[in-house]
Design an enzyme around this catalytic site. Sequence first.
Site, short mmCIF file in Angstrom:
data_model
loop_
_atom_site.label_atom_id
_atom_site.label_comp_id
_atom_site.label_asym_id
_atom_site.label_seq_id
_atom_site.Cartn_x
_atom_site.Cartn_y
_atom_site.Cartn_z
CG ASP A 20 -1.72 1.24 1.40
OD1 ASP A 20 -2.35 1.65 0.41
OD2 ASP A 20 -1.72 1.81 2.51
CG ASP A 212 -1.38 2.32 6.84
OD1 ASP A 212 -1.31 2.27 5.60
OD2 ASP A 212 -1.83 3.29 7.45
CG ASP A 216 -4.52 -1.33 3.25
OD1 ASP A 216 -4.96 -1.19 2.10
OD2 ASP A 216 -3.73 -0.55 3.79
#
Length: 258
Positions: A20, A212, A216
């Site tokens: 990410d 995080d 996600d």
Amino acid sequence: MIKGGNYLEALTCVDTVVFDKTGTLTKGIFKVSKVNTHDISKDRLIEIAALGESFSNHPIAQSIVKEYNKEIDNSRIRDYTELSGYGIKAKIDDEYVLLGNFKLMEKYNIECNEIQSVGTVIYVAVSDKYVGSIVIEDAIKEDSKEAIKKLKKLGIKNVVMLTGDNKKVAQKVGDELEIDEVYGGLLPGDKVSKVEELLNNSSRNKVAFVGDGINDAPVLARADIGIAMGGIGSDAAIEAADVVLMKDSINSLVDAII
């Protein structure tokens, strides 16, 4: 923190690492860099945006609240709803407000032009009319580039970045960090689909995902190894993960693989 010996063993078989962007490769410390107004004053646009974002813990939301720099009166906010992958819908001062990405404007048929910027753009609509946008910029973590180089030296063949940010922002970060594949403008479901594609193409080795945010959690659970940031990571992300990096540093992942 590794939640079991099987994940420790699986780390040695990883050949694809998917990241990410926000809060993982970048600091997640945002600052308002530009305010674009349309039939509204700059102060009023920031006020509306800050009220709408005040219930969110996301770093982008908090940067707008910080820019407003005044006390938030929660009694002015009603019908607050977070629209995963899009933004926020709320009633502020008896007017319905939309705050989020360009896809949110498209979803509600709000007429406006997409802004091409290297920052994250928050579009604002009041009573179904576009009133402006706020450009917010983030900074890359100092150790991200070094850590990615180390991962490649360890034998990681494919480094991928997935983000909900627009493709221009994503590519700029990807180029700077020398990431192999970059995908921007993704909804949470799109991230899961992309990881599934990578899993299908890596049948004999493992695919790890590092993230995080609360959005996600599904993709952390879907990857062979889900890796969450322990400091700034959401509770949902940490719970869904198999490995937690307590120092919020990608270099910790390098140490875990070694």
